[in-house]
Design a protein around this motif. Structure first.
Motif, PDB file in Angstrom:
ATOM      1  N   VAL A 118      68.428  53.964 -21.807  1.00 17.35           N
ATOM      2  CA  VAL A 118      69.694  53.294 -22.093  1.00 17.35           C
ATOM      3  C   VAL A 118      70.106  52.479 -20.872  1.00 17.35           C
ATOM      4  CG1 VAL A 118      70.448  55.028 -23.739  1.00 17.35           C
ATOM      5  CG2 VAL A 118      71.017  55.304 -21.345  1.00 17.35           C
ATOM      6  N   SER A 119      70.985  51.539 -21.087  1.00 16.80           N
ATOM      7  CA  SER A 119      71.403  50.618 -20.034  1.00 16.80           C
ATOM      8  C   SER A 119      72.499  51.245 -19.179  1.00 16.80           C
ATOM      9  CB  SER A 119      71.897  49.308 -20.647  1.00 16.80           C
ATOM     10  OG  SER A 119      72.457  48.473 -19.657  1.00 16.80           O
ATOM     11  N   LEU A 120      72.255  51.335 -17.889  1.00 16.45           N
ATOM     12  CA  LEU A 120      73.278  51.819 -16.970  1.00 16.45           C
ATOM     13  C   LEU A 120      74.414  50.816 -16.853  1.00 16.45           C
ATOM     14  CD1 LEU A 120      74.337  53.804 -14.859  1.00 16.45           C
ATOM     15  CD2 LEU A 120      72.807  52.743 -13.179  1.00 16.45           C
ATOM     16  N   ARG A 121      74.085  49.535 -16.926  1.00 17.75           N
ATOM     17  CA  ARG A 121      75.115  48.496 -16.842  1.00 17.75           C
ATOM     18  C   ARG A 121      76.109  48.607 -17.997  1.00 17.75           C
ATOM     19  NH1 ARG A 121      72.964  42.562 -17.582  1.00 17.75           N
ATOM     20  NH2 ARG A 121      72.674  43.462 -19.661  1.00 17.75           N
ATOM     21  N   ASP A 122      75.613  48.864 -19.205  1.00 15.11           N
ATOM     22  CA  ASP A 122      76.512  48.990 -20.353  1.00 15.11           C
ATOM     23  C   ASP A 122      77.430  50.201 -20.196  1.00 15.11           C
ATOM     24  OD1 ASP A 122      75.247  46.796 -21.373  1.00 15.11           O
ATOM     25  OD2 ASP A 122      74.013  47.909 -22.815  1.00 15.11           O
ATOM     26  N   ALA A 123      76.894  51.292 -19.672  1.00 13.99           N
ATOM     27  CA  ALA A 123      77.721  52.480 -19.466  1.00 13.99           C
ATOM     28  C   ALA A 123      78.815  52.208 -18.446  1.00 13.99           C
ATOM     29  CB  ALA A 123      76.845  53.650 -19.009  1.00 13.99           C
ATOM     30  N   VAL A 124      78.486  51.498 -17.382  1.00 13.01           N
ATOM     31  CA  VAL A 124      79.482  51.159 -16.362  1.00 13.01           C
ATOM     32  C   VAL A 124      80.538  50.220 -16.938  1.00 13.01           C
ATOM     33  CG1 VAL A 124      79.813  49.948 -14.175  1.00 13.01           C
ATOM     34  CG2 VAL A 124      77.929  51.566 -14.433  1.00 13.01           C
TER      35      VAL A 124
ATOM     36  N   ARG B  23      67.617  50.511 -16.674  1.00 10.81           N
ATOM     37  CA  ARG B  23      67.722  51.535 -17.709  1.00 10.81           C
ATOM     38  C   ARG B  23      67.268  52.889 -17.172  1.00 10.81           C
ATOM     39  NH1 ARG B  23      68.471  49.637 -22.864  1.00 10.81           N
ATOM     40  NH2 ARG B  23      68.652  47.381 -22.986  1.00 10.81           N
ATOM     41  N   THR B  24      67.786  53.923 -17.786  1.00  7.46           N
ATOM     42  CA  THR B  24      67.443  55.285 -17.411  1.00  7.46           C
ATOM     43  C   THR B  24      67.451  56.149 -18.657  1.00  7.46           C
ATOM     44  OG1 THR B  24      68.101  57.201 -16.053  1.00  7.46           O
ATOM     45  CG2 THR B  24      69.850  55.787 -16.886  1.00  7.46           C
ATOM     46  N   THR B  25      66.780  57.300 -18.598  1.00  6.98           N
ATOM     47  CA  THR B  25      66.700  58.187 -19.764  1.00  6.98           C
ATOM     48  C   THR B  25      67.864  59.153 -19.854  1.00  6.98           C
ATOM     49  OG1 THR B  25      65.280  59.677 -18.476  1.00  6.98           O
ATOM     50  CG2 THR B  25      64.188  58.086 -19.907  1.00  6.98           C
ATOM     51  N   VAL B  26      68.818  59.063 -18.945  1.00  8.53           N
ATOM     52  CA  VAL B  26      70.024  59.887 -19.041  1.00  8.53           C
ATOM     53  C   VAL B  26      70.826  59.413 -20.248  1.00  8.53           C
ATOM     54  CG1 VAL B  26      72.122  60.622 -17.863  1.00  8.53           C
ATOM     55  CG2 VAL B  26      70.024  60.229 -16.558  1.00  8.53           C
ATOM     56  N   PRO B  27      71.360  60.316 -21.080  1.00 10.62           N
ATOM     57  CA  PRO B  27      72.132  59.890 -22.255  1.00 10.62           C
ATOM     58  C   PRO B  27      73.275  58.959 -21.899  1.00 10.62           C
ATOM     59  CG  PRO B  27      71.655  62.230 -22.377  1.00 10.62           C
ATOM     60  CD  PRO B  27      71.197  61.775 -21.031  1.00 10.62           C
TER      61      PRO B  27
ATOM     62  N   THR C  74      85.292  53.814   1.371  1.00  9.74           N
ATOM     63  CA  THR C  74      84.212  54.774   1.113  1.00  9.74           C
ATOM     64  C   THR C  74      83.267  54.206   0.068  1.00  9.74           C
ATOM     65  OG1 THR C  74      85.651  56.653   1.628  1.00  9.74           O
ATOM     66  CG2 THR C  74      83.693  57.110   0.320  1.00  9.74           C
ATOM     67  N   ALA C  75      81.994  54.462   0.233  1.00  8.48           N
ATOM     68  CA  ALA C  75      80.972  54.061  -0.736  1.00  8.48           C
ATOM     69  C   ALA C  75      80.176  55.288  -1.160  1.00  8.48           C
ATOM     70  CB  ALA C  75      80.038  53.005  -0.140  1.00  8.48           C
ATOM     71  N   ILE C  76      80.032  55.469  -2.460  1.00  8.30           N
ATOM     72  CA  ILE C  76      79.268  56.590  -3.024  1.00  8.30           C
ATOM     73  C   ILE C  76      78.188  56.009  -3.927  1.00  8.30           C
ATOM     74  CG2 ILE C  76      79.368  58.635  -4.493  1.00  8.30           C
ATOM     75  CD1 ILE C  76      82.201  59.086  -3.628  1.00  8.30           C
ATOM     76  N   GLU C  77      76.974  56.527  -3.796  1.00  4.03           N
ATOM     77  CA  GLU C  77      75.840  56.060  -4.582  1.00  4.03           C
ATOM     78  C   GLU C  77      75.310  57.184  -5.467  1.00  4.03           C
ATOM     79  OE1 GLU C  77      72.675  54.222  -2.476  1.00  4.03           O
ATOM     80  OE2 GLU C  77      73.849  52.482  -1.859  1.00  4.03           O
ATOM     81  N   LEU C  78      75.122  56.854  -6.722  1.00  5.80           N
ATOM     82  CA  LEU C  78      74.465  57.746  -7.683  1.00  5.80           C
ATOM     83  C   LEU C  78      73.093  57.169  -7.982  1.00  5.80           C
ATOM     84  CD1 LEU C  78      74.321  60.020  -9.843  1.00  5.80           C
ATOM     85  CD2 LEU C  78      75.466  58.434 -11.420  1.00  5.80           C
ATOM     86  N   ARG C  79      72.047  57.972  -7.754  1.00  6.06           N
ATOM     87  CA  ARG C  79      70.672  57.529  -7.982  1.00  6.06           C
ATOM     88  C   ARG C  79      70.034  58.377  -9.080  1.00  6.06           C
ATOM     89  NH1 ARG C  79      68.375  54.449  -3.825  1.00  6.06           N
ATOM     90  NH2 ARG C  79      69.842  53.983  -2.131  1.00  6.06           N
ATOM     91  N   LEU C  80      69.461  57.678 -10.064  1.00  5.00           N
ATOM     92  CA  LEU C  80      68.815  58.329 -11.193  1.00  5.00           C
ATOM     93  C   LEU C  80      67.445  57.699 -11.424  1.00  5.00           C
ATOM     94  CD1 LEU C  80      71.874  58.417 -13.611  1.00  5.00           C
ATOM     95  CD2 LEU C  80      70.920  60.401 -12.394  1.00  5.00           C
ATOM     96  N   PRO C  81      66.497  58.442 -11.973  1.00  5.05           N
ATOM     97  CA  PRO C  81      65.188  57.855 -12.268  1.00  5.05           C
ATOM     98  C   PRO C  81      65.332  56.719 -13.288  1.00  5.05           C
ATOM     99  CG  PRO C  81      65.076  60.241 -12.345  1.00  5.05           C
ATOM    100  CD  PRO C  81      66.522  59.897 -12.251  1.00  5.05           C
ATOM    101  N   ALA C  82      64.732  55.587 -12.971  1.00  9.95           N
ATOM    102  CA  ALA C  82      64.786  54.454 -13.894  1.00  9.95           C
ATOM    103  C   ALA C  82      63.874  54.707 -15.076  1.00  9.95           C
ATOM    104  CB  ALA C  82      64.381  53.171 -13.174  1.00  9.95           C
ATOM    105  N   GLY C  83      64.321  54.272 -16.249  1.00 10.48           N
ATOM    106  CA  GLY C  83      63.546  54.475 -17.456  1.00 10.48           C
ATOM    107  C   GLY C  83      62.583  53.321 -17.681  1.00 10.48           C
TER     108      GLY C  83
END
Length: 323
Positions: A175-181, A208-212, A314-323
């Motif tokens: 799924v698209s991370l951009r759309d979720a954001v 994209r990533t495989t996270v729902p 402050t800057a926070i980064e979330l990193r997930l495996p790309a799909g």
């Protein structure tokens, strides 16, 4: 024939029990081998070839052992002891973790049942809002508010569906991370306007990533909402989505006073809160949102971290495996 358990949590617990049992068995076997080795060395040390032909003294009793036969006997005893220790370790470990596997299964069943029961009233609520929306006049001033209520209701339905997926996890399509954001920014826009903070979508790679999708939206919402709480009026929050190597990266940067009152590495702990919030903020968090983000990242093979903090923001980064 007994079938293998289908619950992933049960399989994971049983796999862990086998690993722990194997480790305990190896440790027990090492101790047994060390003890038998020490005993064998002691016996060999006591053997005196010159004493074989000496007649025993009055009242003295002697036993003579062949070194080769003693080595074979000690090896057999050691092998049997190691095998028995390994089997007993695996059995004991599986019995010890069986209540944990049962508890995890009960928890998943509860989440699934509760989520399923919530879907019907939420669907009814969305249907009634849809009827209300259709009955409003085109110039009715409450029409935008009703549309936002329908959007919020659909988000709740998505959250419930995501809970059902979590109770029975399966591999999802990328799924698209951009759309979720984008969905998160839209839902938080009203809070940002009220706080006088501008939400800016910076870099927006279609990664994209495989996270729902619902889980991604919840993570993005938690990170942006946390930035809102600590952003003063007139500042901005920048959200970046980019692909870095084989990782999908979500970065949220605010212009607040930085993380104070707590070590930056602890803000992802449950019930941990940084102080103070931005001036004029009456809405305080409970220290749960960022902890949920870390749980999601860890569960899906990613991570979340504070990459920068100080008086300028402050800057926070979330990193997930790309799909």
């Amino acid at each position: 024939m007994k079938q293998a358990p289908t619950d992933p949590a049960v399989r994971q617990v049983r796999r862990a029990s086998r690993i722990v049992g194997l480790q305990i068995g190896i440790a027990s076997g090492a101790l047994v081998i060390a003890a038998i080795g020490a005993a064998f060395i002691f016996v060999l040390d006591q053997l005196r070839p010159s004493e074989v032909n000496e007649p025993p003294r009055p009242g003295e009793h002697k036993i003579y052992i062949d070194a080769t036969e003693a080595l074979i006997a000690f090896a057999l005893v050691g092998f049997l002891a190691v095998a028995i220790a390994g089997v007993l370790s695996v059995i004991a470990t599986r019995r010890a973790v069986r209540p944990l596997a049962r508890a995890l299964q009960i928890q998943r069943d509860f989440v699934a049942d509760a989520s399923h029961e919530l879907r019907t009233p939420l669907a009814v609520l969305d249907a009634r809002l849809q009827v209300l929306q259709r009955g409003l006049a085109p110039d009715d001033p409450s029409k935008p508010a009703v549309a936002d209520l329908r959007t919020d209701t659909r988000i709740l339905v998505d959250v419930v569906d995501n809970l059902l997926l979590a109770a029975d996890p399966e591999r999802t399509e990328p799924v698209s991370l951009r759309d979720a954001v984008t969905r998160s920014l839209h839902s938080l826009e009203v809070l940002a306007r009220h706080a006088g903070v501008e939400l800016v979508l910076g870099s927006r790679d279609d990664v994209r990533t495989t996270v729902p999708a619902t889980t991604l939206t919840r993570c993005a919402t938690a990170l942006i909402d946390n930035a809102l709480v600590h952003s003063p009026a007139g500042s901005s929050i920048t959200v970046d989505v980019r692909l870095q190597g084989d990782q999908a990266v979500l970065k949220v940067t605010d212009e607040g006073a930085g993380i104070v009152g707590i070590d930056p590495t602890r803000i992802f702990d449950r019930f941990a809160r940084a102080h103070p919030a931005a001036p004029g903020r009456t809405r305080a968090g409970f220290g749960i949102g960022l902890a949920l983000v870390r749980d999601v990242a860890t569960r899906h093979g990613g991570d979340v971290a504070v990459t920068r903090t100080g008086p300028t923001g402050t800057a926070i980064e979330l990193r997930l495996p790309a799909g």
